[in-house]
Design a protein around this motif. Structure first.
Motif, PDB file in Angstrom:
ATOM      1  N   ALA A   1      50.228  12.328 -40.322  1.00  8.78           N
ATOM      2  CA  ALA A   1      48.932  12.862 -39.885  1.00  8.78           C
ATOM      3  C   ALA A   1      48.947  14.379 -39.722  1.00  8.78           C
ATOM      4  CB  ALA A   1      48.499  12.207 -38.572  1.00  8.78           C
ATOM      5  N   ALA A   2      50.141  14.977 -39.668  1.00 11.01           N
ATOM      6  CA  ALA A   2      50.224  16.433 -39.507  1.00 11.01           C
ATOM      7  C   ALA A   2      49.549  17.168 -40.657  1.00 11.01           C
ATOM      8  CB  ALA A   2      51.689  16.868 -39.397  1.00 11.01           C
ATOM      9  N   GLY A   3      49.405  16.498 -41.799  1.00  9.88           N
ATOM     10  CA  GLY A   3      48.726  17.108 -42.940  1.00  9.88           C
ATOM     11  C   GLY A   3      47.259  17.386 -42.693  1.00  9.88           C
ATOM     12  N   LEU A   4      46.716  16.847 -41.596  1.00 12.32           N
ATOM     13  CA  LEU A   4      45.318  17.117 -41.259  1.00 12.32           C
ATOM     14  C   LEU A   4      45.074  18.606 -41.018  1.00 12.32           C
ATOM     15  CD1 LEU A   4      44.629  14.114 -38.845  1.00 12.32           C
ATOM     16  CD2 LEU A   4      43.514  14.508 -41.035  1.00 12.32           C
ATOM     17  N   SER A   5      46.124  19.329 -40.695  1.00 11.56           N
ATOM     18  CA  SER A   5      45.962  20.761 -40.453  1.00 11.56           C
ATOM     19  C   SER A   5      45.554  21.509 -41.715  1.00 11.56           C
ATOM     20  CB  SER A   5      47.269  21.357 -39.909  1.00 11.56           C
ATOM     21  OG  SER A   5      48.326  21.175 -40.841  1.00 11.56           O
ATOM     22  N   THR A   6      45.768  20.890 -42.879  1.00 12.59           N
ATOM     23  CA  THR A   6      45.385  21.527 -44.151  1.00 12.59           C
ATOM     24  C   THR A   6      44.033  21.041 -44.646  1.00 12.59           C
ATOM     25  OG1 THR A   6      46.467  19.823 -45.509  1.00 12.59           O
ATOM     26  CG2 THR A   6      47.821  21.668 -44.768  1.00 12.59           C
ATOM     27  N   LEU A   7      43.373  20.182 -43.860  1.00 13.71           N
ATOM     28  CA  LEU A   7      42.118  19.578 -44.313  1.00 13.71           C
ATOM     29  C   LEU A   7      41.002  20.611 -44.377  1.00 13.71           C
ATOM     30  CD1 LEU A   7      40.771  16.846 -45.050  1.00 13.71           C
ATOM     31  CD2 LEU A   7      40.144  16.625 -42.641  1.00 13.71           C
ATOM     32  N   ASN A   8      40.346  20.685 -45.525  1.00 15.30           N
ATOM     33  CA  ASN A   8      39.213  21.587 -45.727  1.00 15.30           C
ATOM     34  C   ASN A   8      38.032  20.749 -46.218  1.00 15.30           C
ATOM     35  OD1 ASN A   8      37.591  23.852 -46.156  1.00 15.30           O
ATOM     36  ND2 ASN A   8      38.317  24.102 -48.251  1.00 15.30           N
ATOM     37  N   ILE A   9      37.009  20.626 -45.379  1.00 16.80           N
ATOM     38  CA  ILE A   9      35.883  19.748 -45.699  1.00 16.80           C
ATOM     39  C   ILE A   9      34.770  20.562 -46.336  1.00 16.80           C
ATOM     40  CG2 ILE A   9      34.150  18.184 -44.756  1.00 16.80           C
ATOM     41  CD1 ILE A   9      36.082  17.464 -42.562  1.00 16.80           C
TER      42      ILE A   9
ATOM     43  N   GLY B   1      45.936  12.624 -43.644  1.00 17.73           N
ATOM     44  CA  GLY B   1      46.883  13.732 -43.611  1.00 17.73           C
ATOM     45  C   GLY B   1      47.659  13.856 -44.908  1.00 17.73           C
ATOM     46  N   ILE B   2      48.180  12.739 -45.407  1.00 17.03           N
ATOM     47  CA  ILE B   2      48.907  12.770 -46.683  1.00 17.03           C
ATOM     48  C   ILE B   2      47.963  13.152 -47.818  1.00 17.03           C
ATOM     49  CG2 ILE B   2      50.185  11.378 -48.364  1.00 17.03           C
ATOM     50  CD1 ILE B   2      51.228   9.713 -46.048  1.00 17.03           C
ATOM     51  N   GLY B   3      46.763  12.559 -47.803  1.00 19.37           N
ATOM     52  CA  GLY B   3      45.793  12.857 -48.853  1.00 19.37           C
ATOM     53  C   GLY B   3      45.422  14.328 -48.878  1.00 19.37           C
ATOM     54  N   SER B   4      45.251  14.922 -47.706  1.00 19.45           N
ATOM     55  CA  SER B   4      44.880  16.333 -47.637  1.00 19.45           C
ATOM     56  C   SER B   4      45.940  17.218 -48.280  1.00 19.45           C
ATOM     57  CB  SER B   4      44.672  16.744 -46.169  1.00 19.45           C
ATOM     58  OG  SER B   4      44.357  18.112 -46.064  1.00 19.45           O
TER      59      SER B   4
END
Length: 703
Positions: free
Chosen positions: A378-386, A549-552
């Motif tokens: 879930a740490a990959g959520l930090s790279t999420l750009n909506i 997170g992984i997807g982001s």
């Protein structure tokens, strides 16, 4: 329920079930027919949206029933010559035969002389096929007789609409073909039989076909339009869920065939055992999809309605038609691994049972490690750009995007899709001057007007439907509050995009809590427990955040996507939570069935041994089916497919098979709180000790 299962499986009546099922399918097809979706995805905004109000006021102008396409002419490098411009102007005359009112304005040339724009007024056409035919005709006429080296692109509102619709042209057949192939391969691998896979695949295929018809009939009755994107996702849902139900039923049927000589009786018992889990699972998914009907956007409502209908149809075929079809054949259908009566209990030798016993030795360590791993994912959520701009929504750039990019190089980026400001006629001059002071506004020019209202066209310095254009629209709306009487409205493509983003956020804020409450309520009713449903819900939500997170990270590094589309999170959450709960229901209902004989801990180990294989197979199959969405060149569907694929694999391989059993072993009998299990762990342990003592020889007497 016993009478129903016997009717479906008995020698005399199973044929009746099959014949009635075939007849009902044929009658529905003849009466309703099959129609492919021939409408573009609707905007779907509610009437309260500001852009919709602005569009309604535009209806007062004479050209309201018109749209437009934009032709972009240019060379790969260098300026357009006088001969080039003369040829392009000649094309405008020929295009008059297609254009609204028979007239096309002369071309507009960029300041650097490299690009010419021709705006083609067009009448509004609802049929996708008619739009595509008209676009092809425009392209042909525009390119005919041009000097060598000139490239022409068709873009603008009509160009993007045609290209988006082209994404779904034949999408049902492509998705259906690839999905069926993937399901067939995975069923063959799962069953290791060259024959058995044919029956469930045929039943699910027919269910998908009928689901499309029934969904269209229900949608027509409700006044909802189903476009190509909805019908494509519907096929994926029906195939994924329907095959999952088939896997669960057949696995239970195969187990019963080892205990019972009569295959029909074995199927009746299997249906009574797996039926409640399938009904609970299907009902949960259908109800979760139905929560989209509370949304503002018509696109969300259409997906919710079609998806709920499709799941109900898939469930009906899995519970009625599939058992009747399977019992028509003998045990040989499982060849070469035919389950013989009296053969060894494969459940006791299942590797999933050994895994469960290993987890039971250190459940706290396993649970902490499992959630820690989910946290890392879930740490990959930090790279999420909506948010995606209009030009960024295609994996392979279509002609409309290429044309828009050429315009952005030579003109202001928003020149092809100006914002529309509607104000009282008396305020037009003041507003015209005022909007020019807004940062990001390149140009403002008067548009059509009447005695009551006036239109002002505002060109923005940003790509259509980008975050920058949304920010400018927001500033423009704030500025209008202080201009004239403050009643000015902003419409146009960018305003629609902003309103869509806000409406999607409101739908997300409403639907996600509804889904959670609904799923929790179903689990409480099914398990008659409070703690177990809460633990299961926490686990499935954790797997969702891990998948996103992984997807982001993958979208940013591997796929190179600039962001995540606004509706991806809602759809991914819906599919992951609703379908992920399927596996919770399959596992925990089997554990609940074993608890009266074995106790909570041993019952969970036995349930994991019995369902671990089918849950894994079903999860891999469902993940592969959703991954098929990636065959369409639309980033939104690819992102949904990737996140759901990852989430289902996490849910199947980690959450359901390791974390949920670990939480059960930690909670022990409290897992079923406030209900007390019929046989507690302590009583099961005592029973086992008593049995062991009875089997031990008496100690020898000493003198």
């Amino acid at each position: 329920m016993i009478a129903i299962t016997r009717f479906i499986t008995a020698a005399r009546t199973s044929w009746i079930v099959l014949v009635v099922g075939i007849a009902a399918t044929a009658a529905l097809f003849v009466a309703a027919g099959y129609q492919s979706a021939d409408s573009a995805p609707p905007v779907g905004l509610p009437d309260s949206a500001e852009s919709v109000k602005a569009a309604a006021l535009q209806e007062q102008f004479a050209d309201d029933d018109a749209t437009s396409g934009i032709l972009v002419f240019g060379r790969e490098s260098g300026e357009l010559s006088d001969d080039d411009l003369a040829a392009i102007t000649e094309r405008t005359v020929e295009l008059g035969d297609i254009a609204l009112d028979g007239f096309v304005p002369p071309p507009t040339v960029s300041d650097d002389g490299t690009t010419a724009l021709v705006v083609v007024p067009l009448s509004i056409e609802d049929s996708v096929s008619a739009q595509a035919e008209r676009a092809d005709e425009i392209r042909t006429v525009a390119a005919d007789g041009l000097p060598d080296g000139i490239i022409v692109w068709f873009t603008g509102a009509e160009g993007f609409l045609v290209d988006i619709s082209a994404v779904f042209e034949g999408a049902n057949f492509v998705l259906l073909g690839i999905t069926a192939l993937v399901v067939a391969v995975l069923l063959i691998v799962t069953y290791r039989s060259p024959i058995l896979w044919i029956v469930p695949l045929a039943v699910v295929g027919v269910a998908d076909f009928i689901a499309g018809i029934v969904a269209r009939l229900v949608a027509d009755a409700a006044g909802i339009t189903l476009d190509g994107s909805v019908t494509g996702i519907l096929s994926v849902l029906v195939f994924g869920a329907g095959t999952n139900y088939a896997l669960l039923l057949i696995a239970r049927y195969r187990d019963e065939l080892r205990l019972i000589t009569d295959r029909r009786e074995a199927m009746a018992i299997a249906l009574r055992g797996a039926g409640p889990a399938i009904i609970a699972s299907g009902s949960t998914v259908a109800l979760a999809l139905a929560t989209l009907l509370f949304g503002e956007l018509s696109g969300n409502r259409s997906l919710g309605l079609a998806g709920a209908v499709g799941i109900l149809v898939a469930m009906a075929y899995a519970l009625i038609v599939l058992p009747a079809a399977l019992v028509v054949f003998g045990r040989w259908l499982f060849w070469p691994l035919v389950p013989r009566y009296g053969s060894p209990d494969v459940i006791s030798k299942s590797p999933w049972g050994r895994l469960g016993r290993s987890v039971s030795r250190r459940p706290v360590v396993v649970a902490v490690a499992g959630f820690a791993l989910l946290g890392v994912f879930a740490a990959g959520l930090s790279t999420l750009n909506i948010g995606l701009a209009q030009n960024d929504r295609f994996i392979v750039k279509p002609e409309a995007v290429l044309g828009q990019e050429r315009i952005a190089e030579a003109f202001a980026a928003g020149s092809t899709a100006p914002a529309v400001v509607i104000v009282p006629a008396g305020d037009a001059e003041e507003v015209l001057e005022g909007v020019l002071d807004v940062d990001g506004v390149v140009e403002a020019r008067p548009g059509p007007f009447n005695d009551d209202i006036a239109q002002i066209d505002v060109v923005l310095d940003a790509d259509p439907e980008s975050a920058e254009s949304f920010a400018i629209i927001g500033e423009l709306r704030l500025a209008l509050d202080d201009l004239g009487d403050g009643s000015g409205l902003v419409g146009g493509i960018d305003a629609e995009g902003l309103d869509l983003r806000d409406a999607q956020q409101r739908d997300q804020n409403l639907v996600i809590p509804l889904i959670l409450v609904l799923v929790l309520a179903v689990l409480i009713i099914l398990l008659r427990s409070l703690l177990a449903p809460l633990l299961l819900l926490v686990a499935v939500v954790a797997s969702f955040f891990s998948a996103v997170g992984i997807g982001s990270v993958l979208f940013a590094t591997v796929f190179g996507f600039p962001g995540v589309d606004t509706n991806v999170l809602l759809f991914s959450f819906l599919f992951l939570v609703a379908l992920g709960v399927d596996y919770s229901i399959f596992l925990v209902t089997r554990a609940k069935e074993e608890v009266p004989m074995l106790g909570t801990s041993e019952g969970m180990i036995r349930a994991l041994a019995a369902t671990g294989g089918v849950i894994t197979s079903a999860g891999i199959l469902l993940a592969a089916v959703f991954a098929v969405l990636g065959v369409l060149p639309l980033i939104t569907l690819t992102q949904v497919g990737v996140i759901v694929c990852i989430g289902v694999l996490i849910d199947t391989l980690l959450v359901r098979t390791i974390i949920v059993p670990a939480m059960t072993f930690i909670a022990k009998d409290r897992f079923w709180w406030p209900r007390r299990p019929e046989l507690t762990d302590a009583e099961a342990a005592q029973r086992g000790a008593d049995g062991q003592a009875e089997r031990m020889p008496e100690p020898a007497l000493t003198a």
